[in-house]
Design a protein around this motif. Sequence first.
Motif, PDB file in Angstrom:
ATOM      1  N   GLU A  59      -7.826  -3.876 -12.151  1.00 41.84           N
ATOM      2  CA  GLU A  59      -7.491  -3.243 -10.890  1.00 41.84           C
ATOM      3  C   GLU A  59      -8.082  -1.843 -10.844  1.00 41.84           C
ATOM      4  N   LYS A  60      -8.636  -1.487  -9.692  1.00 42.17           N
ATOM      5  CA  LYS A  60      -9.180  -0.158  -9.537  1.00 42.17           C
ATOM      6  C   LYS A  60      -8.064   0.879  -9.519  1.00 42.17           C
ATOM      7  N   GLU A  61      -8.348   2.019 -10.105  1.00 38.77           N
ATOM      8  CA  GLU A  61      -7.383   3.113 -10.081  1.00 38.77           C
ATOM      9  C   GLU A  61      -7.264   3.645  -8.662  1.00 38.77           C
ATOM     10  N   PRO A  62      -6.065   3.995  -8.236  1.00 34.72           N
ATOM     11  CA  PRO A  62      -5.887   4.563  -6.888  1.00 34.72           C
ATOM     12  C   PRO A  62      -6.656   5.869  -6.736  1.00 34.72           C
ATOM     13  N   PHE A  63      -7.047   6.169  -5.505  1.00 35.18           N
ATOM     14  CA  PHE A  63      -7.702   7.444  -5.219  1.00 35.18           C
ATOM     15  C   PHE A  63      -6.716   8.592  -5.444  1.00 35.18           C
ATOM     16  N   THR A  64      -7.243   9.697  -5.922  1.00 34.58           N
ATOM     17  CA  THR A  64      -6.424  10.903  -6.059  1.00 34.58           C
ATOM     18  C   THR A  64      -7.034  12.084  -5.308  1.00 34.58           C
ATOM     19  N   THR A  65      -8.352  12.036  -5.095  1.00 30.79           N
ATOM     20  CA  THR A  65      -9.019  13.137  -4.403  1.00 30.79           C
ATOM     21  C   THR A  65     -10.113  12.576  -3.492  1.00 30.79           C
ATOM     22  N   VAL A  66     -10.607  13.424  -2.615  1.00 30.02           N
ATOM     23  CA  VAL A  66     -11.764  13.085  -1.795  1.00 30.02           C
ATOM     24  C   VAL A  66     -12.665  14.314  -1.710  1.00 30.02           C
ATOM     25  N   LYS A  67     -13.928  14.101  -2.021  1.00 26.76           N
ATOM     26  CA  LYS A  67     -14.927  15.158  -1.897  1.00 26.76           C
ATOM     27  C   LYS A  67     -15.584  15.035  -0.533  1.00 26.76           C
ATOM     28  N   ILE A  68     -15.602  16.128   0.219  1.00 25.95           N
ATOM     29  CA  ILE A  68     -16.125  16.115   1.586  1.00 25.95           C
ATOM     30  C   ILE A  68     -17.401  16.940   1.653  1.00 25.95           C
TER      31      ILE A  68
ATOM     32  N   GLY B  58      -6.997  11.897  10.888  1.00 20.74           N
ATOM     33  CA  GLY B  58      -6.774  12.494  12.196  1.00 20.74           C
ATOM     34  C   GLY B  58      -6.997  13.984  12.103  1.00 20.74           C
ATOM     35  N   PHE B  59      -6.688  14.697  13.181  1.00 19.99           N
ATOM     36  CA  PHE B  59      -6.857  16.150  13.121  1.00 19.99           C
ATOM     37  C   PHE B  59      -5.844  16.775  12.175  1.00 19.99           C
ATOM     38  N   THR B  60      -4.869  15.973  11.705  1.00 24.49           N
ATOM     39  CA  THR B  60      -3.868  16.452  10.752  1.00 24.49           C
ATOM     40  C   THR B  60      -4.296  16.274   9.302  1.00 24.49           C
ATOM     41  N   GLY B  61      -5.474  15.659   9.054  1.00 21.51           N
ATOM     42  CA  GLY B  61      -5.925  15.485   7.689  1.00 21.51           C
ATOM     43  C   GLY B  61      -6.125  14.030   7.312  1.00 21.51           C
ATOM     44  N   ILE B  62      -6.295  13.803   6.010  1.00 25.47           N
ATOM     45  CA  ILE B  62      -6.607  12.472   5.479  1.00 25.47           C
ATOM     46  C   ILE B  62      -5.473  12.020   4.568  1.00 25.47           C
ATOM     47  N   SER B  63      -4.906  10.843   4.868  1.00 19.64           N
ATOM     48  CA  SER B  63      -3.832  10.274   4.049  1.00 19.64           C
ATOM     49  C   SER B  63      -4.286   8.947   3.462  1.00 19.64           C
ATOM     50  N   TYR B  64      -3.704   8.601   2.313  1.00 15.98           N
ATOM     51  CA  TYR B  64      -4.134   7.408   1.576  1.00 15.98           C
ATOM     52  C   TYR B  64      -2.931   6.677   0.996  1.00 15.98           C
ATOM     53  N   SER B  65      -2.985   5.350   1.055  1.00 14.73           N
ATOM     54  CA  SER B  65      -1.979   4.496   0.428  1.00 14.73           C
ATOM     55  C   SER B  65      -2.676   3.484  -0.468  1.00 14.73           C
ATOM     56  N   SER B  66      -2.130   3.265  -1.655  1.00 19.33           N
ATOM     57  CA  SER B  66      -2.680   2.274  -2.581  1.00 19.33           C
ATOM     58  C   SER B  66      -1.811   1.035  -2.664  1.00 19.33           C
ATOM     59  N   ASP B  67      -0.694   0.997  -1.893  1.00 24.94           N
ATOM     60  CA  ASP B  67       0.232  -0.133  -1.987  1.00 24.94           C
ATOM     61  C   ASP B  67       0.523  -0.729  -0.607  1.00 24.94           C
ATOM     62  N   ARG B  68      -0.544  -0.867   0.175  1.00 23.36           N
ATOM     63  CA  ARG B  68      -0.465  -1.517   1.482  1.00 23.36           C
ATOM     64  C   ARG B  68       0.468  -0.777   2.437  1.00 23.36           C
ATOM     65  N   GLY B  69       0.481   0.527   2.358  1.00 28.94           N
ATOM     66  CA  GLY B  69       1.179   1.346   3.330  1.00 28.94           C
ATOM     67  C   GLY B  69       2.628   1.663   3.031  1.00 28.94           C
ATOM     68  N   GLU B  70       3.139   1.215   1.900  1.00 30.05           N
ATOM     69  CA  GLU B  70       4.539   1.513   1.575  1.00 30.05           C
ATOM     70  C   GLU B  70       4.737   2.987   1.227  1.00 30.05           C
ATOM     71  N   HIS B  71       3.762   3.559   0.525  1.00 33.35           N
ATOM     72  CA  HIS B  71       3.827   4.970   0.148  1.00 33.35           C
ATOM     73  C   HIS B  71       2.476   5.612   0.452  1.00 33.35           C
ATOM     74  N   TRP B  72       2.510   6.896   0.842  1.00 40.89           N
ATOM     75  CA  TRP B  72       1.310   7.608   1.241  1.00 40.89           C
ATOM     76  C   TRP B  72       1.265   8.975   0.576  1.00 40.89           C
ATOM     77  N   LYS B  73       0.031   9.472   0.434  1.00 44.45           N
ATOM     78  CA  LYS B  73      -0.132  10.857  -0.006  1.00 44.45           C
ATOM     79  C   LYS B  73      -1.276  11.485   0.784  1.00 44.45           C
TER      80      LYS B  73
END
Length: 343
Positions: A22-31, A296-311
């Motif tokens: 399984e791929k490791e969940p994302f923790t950062t994003v380089k823009i 969105g204009f509020t930033g970038i959010s990510y979930s690794s468990d099909r939307g149950e939890h987000w960061k």
Amino acid sequence: MKFSIFILLSFFFLFGCNKKIEKEPFTTVKIEVIYEDSISIRAIEVMENSLAFAANNGVFGAVNLSTNTVRLNTISYEGKRPHFRSVAHTNSDFFMLSIENPTLLYKTGDSGKMELVYKEYGENVFYDAMTFWNNKEGIAVGDSNNGCISILITRDGGKSWSRTNCENLPQALEGEGAFAASNTNVVIKGNKTWIATTNGRVYYSENKGYSWVVYSTPIVSEKPTQGIYTLDFYDENIGVVFGGDYTMPNETTRNKAITIDGGKTWKLLADGKEPGYKSCVQFVPNSNGNGIVAIGFTGISYSSDRGEHWKNISKESFYTLRFVNDTIAYAAGNNRIAKLNFK
């Protein structure tokens, strides 16, 4: 005997322990910002090694993804610069659709210039998103008009478009339409199509737009600024909708939901928890439908468990997003286009 044991041990290590990693969940994003200008970009489309886009003030163009060089052009109609929020493509053509009266739909022509292939006048005319099933058949979606949502269909590669008669569509609710926020109100998987509306409903066609049914979702839609702003499907069963209220972007109740039965039923996700309003949601490729990015204009959010939890992994503002593989995406927004590298 020793040779046989070696073979057995090799088989064990190659196949007995060959479990899927399984791929490791994302923790950062380089823009990395690759283009800046004083325009608003809500529609982008990955076309092989280029990123095509269309924006306000009649601006459209493409970014070479190998060199990051940008080609720009502008178009006007009757002395005015149209505002584009929808783009699509086939193997041979690029399309862009304006939002306002009159609606203007252009395609690349044989001369290499954009040719007007459809126009529609009317006080209530407003189109929001478009895409293609294949190289011949495509769809564009707009707000309700004369009792039904507006759906344009082409069956000849985009040379001609016709609006679906209201008698062949479910009756629209009062004021029902779509938000032209990110060109993600309509999604196609195979012959199946889903359209998200401002009233928190999802229109569904199993046969490339020849017939339609409509399903309800629990997304909040009591005000004109509320409803579903974006949807995506990982496959023909797993889909996600996102929305809320852009005037109250921190509100987190009834703004995100998921389906695992092709859109027939929907369940709220992380209700009352972050994130709030988002204008674009996309599944991460090759994630089994577990990886989801919402921006969105509020930033970038990510979930690794099909939307149950987000960061929240970035506070950078964007309107729309498209993945090119399972770690690289391109995003656009106010005044810019950027390359996003998720890690």
